[in-house]
Design a protein around this motif. Sequence first.
Motif, PDB file in Angstrom:
ATOM      1  N   ILE A  27       0.943  -1.123   0.175  1.00  0.00           N
ATOM      2  CA  ILE A  27       0.046   0.086   0.048  1.00  0.00           C
ATOM      3  C   ILE A  27       0.979   1.335   0.125  1.00  0.00           C
ATOM      4  O   ILE A  27       1.427   1.640   1.017  1.00  0.00           O
ATOM      5  CB  ILE A  27      -1.003  -0.001   1.365  1.00  0.00           C
ATOM      6  N   PRO A  28       1.401   1.884  -1.005  1.00  0.00           N
ATOM      7  CA  PRO A  28       2.079   2.888  -1.139  1.00  0.00           C
ATOM      8  C   PRO A  28       1.550   4.303  -0.456  1.00  0.00           C
ATOM      9  O   PRO A  28       0.338   4.519  -0.470  1.00  0.00           O
ATOM     10  CB  PRO A  28       2.217   3.220  -2.661  1.00  0.00           C
ATOM     11  N   GLN A  29       2.488   5.008   0.141  1.00  0.00           N
ATOM     12  CA  GLN A  29       1.938   6.365   0.458  1.00  0.00           C
ATOM     13  C   GLN A  29       1.553   7.107  -0.774  1.00  0.00           C
ATOM     14  O   GLN A  29       2.503   7.318  -1.644  1.00  0.00           O
ATOM     15  CB  GLN A  29       3.245   6.927   1.392  1.00  0.00           C
ATOM     16  N   THR A  30       0.353   7.913  -0.754  1.00  0.00           N
ATOM     17  CA  THR A  30       0.205   8.560  -1.869  1.00  0.00           C
ATOM     18  C   THR A  30       0.432  10.017  -1.984  1.00  0.00           C
ATOM     19  O   THR A  30       0.863  11.091  -2.719  1.00  0.00           O
ATOM     20  CB  THR A  30      -1.288   8.365  -2.383  1.00  0.00           C
ATOM     21  N   ASP A  31       0.248  10.599  -0.538  1.00  0.00           N
ATOM     22  CA  ASP A  31       0.523  12.000   0.041  1.00  0.00           C
ATOM     23  C   ASP A  31       1.213  11.739   1.252  1.00  0.00           C
ATOM     24  O   ASP A  31       1.140  10.801   1.837  1.00  0.00           O
ATOM     25  CB  ASP A  31      -0.514  12.949  -0.125  1.00  0.00           C
ATOM     26  N   PRO A  32       2.154  12.713   1.808  1.00  0.00           N
ATOM     27  CA  PRO A  32       2.764  12.588   3.051  1.00  0.00           C
ATOM     28  C   PRO A  32       1.660  12.289   4.070  1.00  0.00           C
ATOM     29  O   PRO A  32       0.558  12.856   4.366  1.00  0.00           O
ATOM     30  CB  PRO A  32       3.336  14.067   3.363  1.00  0.00           C
ATOM     31  N   PHE A  33       1.686  11.196   4.990  1.00  0.00           N
ATOM     32  CA  PHE A  33       1.010  10.675   6.010  1.00  0.00           C
ATOM     33  C   PHE A  33      -0.327  10.169   5.243  1.00  0.00           C
ATOM     34  O   PHE A  33      -1.462  10.491   6.165  1.00  0.00           O
ATOM     35  CB  PHE A  33       0.684  11.560   7.077  1.00  0.00           C
ATOM     36  N   GLU A  57     -18.927   8.954  17.590  1.00  0.00           N
ATOM     37  CA  GLU A  57     -19.832   9.358  18.710  1.00  0.00           C
ATOM     38  C   GLU A  57     -19.151  10.781  18.926  1.00  0.00           C
ATOM     39  O   GLU A  57     -17.925  10.933  19.308  1.00  0.00           O
ATOM     40  CB  GLU A  57     -19.979   8.543  19.977  1.00  0.00           C
ATOM     41  N   SER A  58     -19.958  11.712  19.295  1.00  0.00           N
ATOM     42  CA  SER A  58     -19.754  12.975  19.841  1.00  0.00           C
ATOM     43  C   SER A  58     -20.028  12.972  21.179  1.00  0.00           C
ATOM     44  O   SER A  58     -20.350  12.008  21.682  1.00  0.00           O
ATOM     45  CB  SER A  58     -20.749  14.078  19.095  1.00  0.00           C
ATOM     46  N   GLY A  59     -19.735  14.146  21.798  1.00  0.00           N
ATOM     47  CA  GLY A  59     -19.885  14.352  23.346  1.00  0.00           C
ATOM     48  C   GLY A  59     -18.604  14.127  23.955  1.00  0.00           C
ATOM     49  O   GLY A  59     -18.251  14.625  25.177  1.00  0.00           O
ATOM     50  N   SER A  60     -17.521  13.627  23.305  1.00  0.00           N
ATOM     51  CA  SER A  60     -16.125  13.488  23.820  1.00  0.00           C
ATOM     52  C   SER A  60     -15.483  14.761  23.450  1.00  0.00           C
ATOM     53  O   SER A  60     -15.835  15.397  22.426  1.00  0.00           O
ATOM     54  CB  SER A  60     -15.553  12.305  23.476  1.00  0.00           C
ATOM     55  N   HIS A  61     -14.577  15.102  24.140  1.00  0.00           N
ATOM     56  CA  HIS A  61     -14.005  16.487  24.039  1.00  0.00           C
ATOM     57  C   HIS A  61     -12.583  16.169  23.138  1.00  0.00           C
ATOM     58  O   HIS A  61     -11.666  15.624  23.318  1.00  0.00           O
ATOM     59  CB  HIS A  61     -13.501  17.111  25.229  1.00  0.00           C
ATOM     60  N   PHE A  62     -12.384  16.914  21.777  1.00  0.00           N
ATOM     61  CA  PHE A  62     -11.442  16.685  21.204  1.00  0.00           C
ATOM     62  C   PHE A  62     -11.298  17.886  20.107  1.00  0.00           C
ATOM     63  O   PHE A  62     -12.260  18.663  19.935  1.00  0.00           O
ATOM     64  CB  PHE A  62     -11.221  15.366  20.285  1.00  0.00           C
ATOM     65  N   LYS A  63     -10.264  18.065  19.610  1.00  0.00           N
ATOM     66  CA  LYS A  63     -10.214  19.228  18.462  1.00  0.00           C
ATOM     67  C   LYS A  63      -9.219  18.701  17.425  1.00  0.00           C
ATOM     68  O   LYS A  63      -7.964  18.270  17.507  1.00  0.00           O
ATOM     69  CB  LYS A  63      -9.436  20.392  19.243  1.00  0.00           C
ATOM     70  N   ALA A  64      -9.863  18.678  16.124  1.00  0.00           N
ATOM     71  CA  ALA A  64      -9.031  18.575  14.900  1.00  0.00           C
ATOM     72  C   ALA A  64      -8.129  17.356  15.071  1.00  0.00           C
ATOM     73  O   ALA A  64      -6.598  17.542  15.055  1.00  0.00           O
ATOM     74  CB  ALA A  64      -8.170  19.930  14.807  1.00  0.00           C
ATOM     75  N   ILE A  65      -8.326  16.263  14.862  1.00  0.00           N
ATOM     76  CA  ILE A  65      -7.957  14.949  14.782  1.00  0.00           C
ATOM     77  C   ILE A  65      -8.471  14.186  13.718  1.00  0.00           C
ATOM     78  O   ILE A  65      -9.689  13.875  13.563  1.00  0.00           O
ATOM     79  CB  ILE A  65      -7.872  14.049  16.135  1.00  0.00           C
ATOM     80  N   THR A  66      -7.528  13.414  12.858  1.00  0.00           N
ATOM     81  CA  THR A  66      -8.019  12.448  12.052  1.00  0.00           C
ATOM     82  C   THR A  66      -7.460  11.062  12.296  1.00  0.00           C
ATOM     83  O   THR A  66      -6.384  10.923  13.175  1.00  0.00           O
ATOM     84  CB  THR A  66      -7.623  12.988  10.698  1.00  0.00           C
ATOM     85  N   ARG A  67      -8.151  10.165  11.693  1.00  0.00           N
ATOM     86  CA  ARG A  67      -7.947   8.762  12.042  1.00  0.00           C
ATOM     87  C   ARG A  67      -7.773   7.892  10.824  1.00  0.00           C
ATOM     88  O   ARG A  67      -8.622   8.045   9.941  1.00  0.00           O
ATOM     89  CB  ARG A  67      -8.807   8.114  12.880  1.00  0.00           C
ATOM     90  N   GLN A  68      -6.620   7.288  10.528  1.00  0.00           N
ATOM     91  CA  GLN A  68      -6.570   6.326   9.560  1.00  0.00           C
ATOM     92  C   GLN A  68      -6.160   4.899  10.118  1.00  0.00           C
ATOM     93  O   GLN A  68      -5.232   4.664  10.932  1.00  0.00           O
ATOM     94  CB  GLN A  68      -5.416   6.695   8.490  1.00  0.00           C
ATOM     95  N   VAL A  69      -6.970   3.830   9.543  1.00  0.00           N
ATOM     96  CA  VAL A  69      -6.785   2.441  10.232  1.00  0.00           C
ATOM     97  C   VAL A  69      -5.925   1.800   9.043  1.00  0.00           C
ATOM     98  O   VAL A  69      -6.244   1.467   7.865  1.00  0.00           O
ATOM     99  CB  VAL A  69      -8.109   1.533  10.351  1.00  0.00           C
ATOM    100  N   LEU A  70      -4.737   1.466   9.280  1.00  0.00           N
ATOM    101  CA  LEU A  70      -3.783   1.039   8.450  1.00  0.00           C
ATOM    102  C   LEU A  70      -3.570  -0.360   8.397  1.00  0.00           C
ATOM    103  O   LEU A  70      -3.538  -0.836   7.200  1.00  0.00           O
ATOM    104  CB  LEU A  70      -2.277   1.519   8.873  1.00  0.00           C
ATOM    105  N   PHE A  71      -3.676  -1.152   9.382  1.00  0.00           N
ATOM    106  CA  PHE A  71      -3.593  -2.582   9.372  1.00  0.00           C
ATOM    107  C   PHE A  71      -5.069  -3.058  10.407  1.00  0.00           C
ATOM    108  O   PHE A  71      -5.295  -2.644  11.324  1.00  0.00           O
ATOM    109  CB  PHE A  71      -2.577  -3.332   9.786  1.00  0.00           C
ATOM    110  N   ASP A  72      -5.990  -4.124   9.599  1.00  0.00           N
ATOM    111  CA  ASP A  72      -6.942  -4.307  10.424  1.00  0.00           C
ATOM    112  C   ASP A  72      -7.359  -5.629   9.970  1.00  0.00           C
ATOM    113  O   ASP A  72      -8.369  -5.993   9.420  1.00  0.00           O
ATOM    114  CB  ASP A  72      -8.005  -3.452  10.241  1.00  0.00           C
TER     115      ASP A  72
END
Length: 150
Positions: A7-13, A26-41
């Motif tokens: 799985i090649p990297q297409t853009d940085p990260f 789910e909302s209700g938890s406190h966080f700011k400006a985060i993304t998530r990528q599942v690399l291996f599952d």
Amino acid sequence: MSEKTHIPQTDPFRWEGVPLLAYKEESGSHFKAITRQVLFDDGEHFDTQLRYFEIAPGGHSTLERHDHAHSVMVIRGAGSALVGGEVFELGMRDLVRVPPATWHQFRATAGEPLGFLCLVRRERDKPRVPTPSELAQLQADPKVGGFIRA
Ligand code: MN
């Protein structure tokens, strides 16, 4: 989740076919400006998932704890982390161990994102945020209270 061997990297990260997801559904938890990528599952061969999280400059993850553990490696930028009663400055390729049932929160520095790999069990309990009394207890420690965002 891609089943491909390479799985090649297409853009940085960013990786081919790996969707960029919101941090938590789910909302209700406190966080700011985060993304998530599942690399291996790969549930057929592993009991673990490897994710890549990226916190925008100045952002932070949820202050939470749970019965599962995290194994973290910083691969982008800089930041800091609360684990239990300790606050750590994080640099490139630092490792962070979050034991079970331990309060933790990650924060990116003002000028840079904080990107990290995070290994978890596939089957795991849901994170819990502090109750008002737990939060008051955490805030009673000046070191912890000065760091946390909740
Ligand atoms: Mn967690």
